[in-house]
Design a protein around this motif. Structure first.
Motif, PDB file in Angstrom:
ATOM      1  N   SER A  17      -1.430  -3.748   3.774  1.00  0.00           N
ATOM      2  CA  SER A  17      -2.365  -2.647   3.563  1.00  0.00           C
ATOM      3  C   SER A  17      -3.387  -2.579   4.688  1.00  0.00           C
ATOM      4  CB  SER A  17      -3.073  -2.836   2.213  1.00  0.00           C
ATOM      5  OG  SER A  17      -4.121  -1.911   2.046  1.00  0.00           O
ATOM      6  N   ASP A  18      -4.005  -1.408   4.848  1.00  0.00           N
ATOM      7  CA  ASP A  18      -5.145  -1.290   5.763  1.00  0.00           C
ATOM      8  C   ASP A  18      -6.438  -1.743   5.094  1.00  0.00           C
ATOM      9  OD1 ASP A  18      -5.646   0.777   4.003  1.00  0.00           O
ATOM     10  OD2 ASP A  18      -5.387   2.374   5.471  1.00  0.00           O
ATOM     11  N   MET A  19      -6.367  -2.032   3.793  1.00  0.00           N
ATOM     12  CA  MET A  19      -7.489  -2.572   2.996  1.00  0.00           C
ATOM     13  C   MET A  19      -8.669  -1.599   2.929  1.00  0.00           C
ATOM     14  SD  MET A  19      -6.056  -5.277   1.954  1.00  0.00           S
ATOM     15  CE  MET A  19      -7.298  -6.278   1.130  1.00  0.00           C
ATOM     16  N   ILE A  20      -8.393  -0.321   3.043  1.00  0.00           N
ATOM     17  CA  ILE A  20      -9.443   0.694   2.925  1.00  0.00           C
ATOM     18  C   ILE A  20      -9.597   1.057   1.443  1.00  0.00           C
ATOM     19  CG2 ILE A  20     -10.275   2.949   3.658  1.00  0.00           C
ATOM     20  CD1 ILE A  20     -10.115   0.945   5.899  1.00  0.00           C
ATOM     21  N   VAL A  22      -3.573 -10.947   4.625  1.00  0.00           N
ATOM     22  CA  VAL A  22      -3.563  -9.492   4.803  1.00  0.00           C
ATOM     23  C   VAL A  22      -2.673  -9.167   6.003  1.00  0.00           C
ATOM     24  CG1 VAL A  22      -4.922  -7.429   5.316  1.00  0.00           C
ATOM     25  CG2 VAL A  22      -5.877  -9.229   3.847  1.00  0.00           C
ATOM     26  N   VAL A  23      -1.611  -8.417   5.763  1.00  0.00           N
ATOM     27  CA  VAL A  23      -0.717  -7.987   6.836  1.00  0.00           C
ATOM     28  C   VAL A  23      -1.081  -6.534   7.138  1.00  0.00           C
ATOM     29  CG1 VAL A  23       1.663  -7.842   7.636  1.00  0.00           C
ATOM     30  CG2 VAL A  23       1.055  -9.497   5.856  1.00  0.00           C
ATOM     31  N   SER A  24      -1.816  -6.339   8.200  1.00  0.00           N
ATOM     32  CA  SER A  24      -2.355  -5.005   8.491  1.00  0.00           C
ATOM     33  C   SER A  24      -1.332  -4.143   9.238  1.00  0.00           C
ATOM     34  CB  SER A  24      -3.630  -5.123   9.334  1.00  0.00           C
ATOM     35  OG  SER A  24      -3.299  -5.441  10.669  1.00  0.00           O
ATOM     36  N   PRO A  25      -1.457  -2.827   9.131  1.00  0.00           N
ATOM     37  CA  PRO A  25      -0.526  -1.927   9.825  1.00  0.00           C
ATOM     38  C   PRO A  25      -1.001  -1.536  11.227  1.00  0.00           C
ATOM     39  CG  PRO A  25      -1.907  -0.649   8.362  1.00  0.00           C
ATOM     40  CD  PRO A  25      -2.349  -2.086   8.218  1.00  0.00           C
ATOM     41  N   ASP A  84       0.841  -1.197   0.000  1.00  0.00           N
ATOM     42  CA  ASP A  84       0.000   0.000   0.000  1.00  0.00           C
ATOM     43  C   ASP A  84       0.875   1.246   0.000  1.00  0.00           C
ATOM     44  OD1 ASP A  84      -1.936   1.993   0.502  1.00  0.00           O
ATOM     45  OD2 ASP A  84      -3.170   0.573   1.625  1.00  0.00           O
ATOM     46  N   LYS A  85       0.730   2.054  -1.046  1.00  0.00           N
ATOM     47  CA  LYS A  85       1.513   3.294  -1.175  1.00  0.00           C
ATOM     48  C   LYS A  85       0.597   4.520  -1.149  1.00  0.00           C
ATOM     49  CE  LYS A  85       5.539   1.346  -1.510  1.00  0.00           C
ATOM     50  NZ  LYS A  85       6.605   1.562  -0.514  1.00  0.00           N
ATOM     51  N   THR A  86      -0.412   4.464  -0.297  1.00  0.00           N
ATOM     52  CA  THR A  86      -1.336   5.594  -0.172  1.00  0.00           C
ATOM     53  C   THR A  86      -1.104   6.306   1.153  1.00  0.00           C
ATOM     54  OG1 THR A  86      -3.061   4.162   0.755  1.00  0.00           O
ATOM     55  CG2 THR A  86      -3.044   4.458  -1.627  1.00  0.00           C
ATOM     56  N   GLN A  87      -1.796   7.413   1.335  1.00  0.00           N
ATOM     57  CA  GLN A  87      -1.555   8.266   2.488  1.00  0.00           C
ATOM     58  C   GLN A  87      -1.932   7.612   3.814  1.00  0.00           C
ATOM     59  OE1 GLN A  87      -3.852  11.742   1.400  1.00  0.00           O
ATOM     60  NE2 GLN A  87      -2.070  12.779   0.544  1.00  0.00           N
ATOM     61  N   SER A  88      -2.816   6.620   3.769  1.00  0.00           N
ATOM     62  CA  SER A  88      -3.321   6.060   5.024  1.00  0.00           C
ATOM     63  C   SER A  88      -2.392   5.042   5.668  1.00  0.00           C
ATOM     64  CB  SER A  88      -4.699   5.414   4.781  1.00  0.00           C
ATOM     65  OG  SER A  88      -4.595   4.373   3.829  1.00  0.00           O
ATOM     66  N   VAL A  89      -1.312   4.651   4.986  1.00  0.00           N
ATOM     67  CA  VAL A  89      -0.380   3.678   5.546  1.00  0.00           C
ATOM     68  C   VAL A  89       1.009   4.310   5.612  1.00  0.00           C
ATOM     69  CG1 VAL A  89       0.725   1.428   5.265  1.00  0.00           C
ATOM     70  CG2 VAL A  89      -1.684   1.715   4.665  1.00  0.00           C
ATOM     71  N   ASN A  90       1.572   4.363   6.820  1.00  0.00           N
ATOM     72  CA  ASN A  90       2.887   4.959   7.024  1.00  0.00           C
ATOM     73  C   ASN A  90       3.869   3.865   7.456  1.00  0.00           C
ATOM     74  OD1 ASN A  90       5.137   6.459   7.605  1.00  0.00           O
ATOM     75  ND2 ASN A  90       4.211   7.655   9.266  1.00  0.00           N
TER      76      ASN A  90
END
Length: 261
Positions: free
Chosen positions: A177-180, A225-228, A45-51
């Motif tokens: 990913s947070d899968m959002i 799914v490996v969640s943050p 996930d390369k979006t703003q919601s995952v750091n």
């Protein structure tokens, strides 16, 4: 009762046929086919919601990536691909790797030679795995500062999985990913603005969406799914109904298993 007598040559021919038949069936029963190669798909996930710079996320993701490289990249032909999740996921392949280490034939080797062959293969494989892990970790830490980080198109990963299933490999899929899911449009899902409110709604949405995606023959992938999220994350941050949506969707599309770490 008198049984008919047969010439000795005839009896020998019958016995020979029976022995051959027994050997044939024994061979058929003991012959094992080699395992299909493993095709690993990693979606980062390369979006703003995952750091990924947060200590917890970095440590969790690095450990998971190390384990999957060791467990999945073990034989010649095993393949690993990395895709970035963002606005244009389907066109975001970032890495493609294949195991080239090959074990020499062991059929006529004695015990000493077999051990030497096995040791040489494991050393070559570990070198390859080390290179693979460094490359994957570099992609994990690569930043996306473009406008594509404002949307999360996870649906676009489905045709990628379907394509991987076409070569007969064991497909193992990992979402870091947070899968959002967050894509604008009347026929899309935007969980940032409208997440499922309960499991019943999540399941209903997933089943409806699965019907739209029936053209994607995913085969029977293993999905992880490996969640943050930390264990102490609130339900507002880590919405369990979103996890229910994805578990239902993947199961409806044929996934062998769906696991969340």
């Amino acid at each position: 009762m008198k049984f008919p007598s047969f010439p000795p040559l005839f009896v020998l021919l019958v016995l020979a046929c029976l022995v051959s038949a027994c050997n044939f069936f024994t061979t058929e029963q003991t012959t094992t086919l080699p395992d299909a190669p493993v095709h690993t798909l990693i979606f980062l996930d390369k979006t703003q919601s995952v750091n990924v710079n947060q200590n917890f996320v970095q440590a969790k993701y690095r450990q998971a990536l190390n384990e999957l490289v060791v467990n999945n990249m073990k034989n010649k032909g095993d393949k690993l691909e990395v895709y970035f999740i963002h606005e244009n996921t389907s066109k975001a392949r970032a890495l493609s790797l294949t195991v080239h280490s090959e074990k020499e034939g062991l059929e006529n080797a004695n015990a000493t030679d077999r051990e030497a062959i096995e040791t040489a293969f494991q050393m070559a494989l570990q070198r390859e795995q080390g290179v693979f892990l460094r490359q994957v970790l570099s992609k994990l830490n690569q930043q996306n500062t473009g406008t594509s980080n404002q949307a999360t198109d996870i649906w676009a990963s489905l045709p990628i999985i379907a394509k991987a299933a076409q070569d007969g490999a064991q497909v193992r899929v990992y979402y870091f990913s947070d899968m959002i899911e967050s894509v604008k449009g009347s026929d899309r899902r935007d969980f940032h603005h409208l997440p499922p409110v309960d499991d019943a709604q999540a399941e209903a949405w997933a089943k409806a969406d699965a019907k739209k995606m029936e053209q994607y023959a995913l085969g029977t992938p293993e999905v992880t799914v490996v969640s943050p999220f930390e264990p102490t994350a609130s339900t507002k941050e880590n919405n369990p109904h979103v996890a229910t949506y994805w578990q239902t969707l993947f199961q409806e599309l044929g996934a062998m298993s769906v696991e969340e770490l």
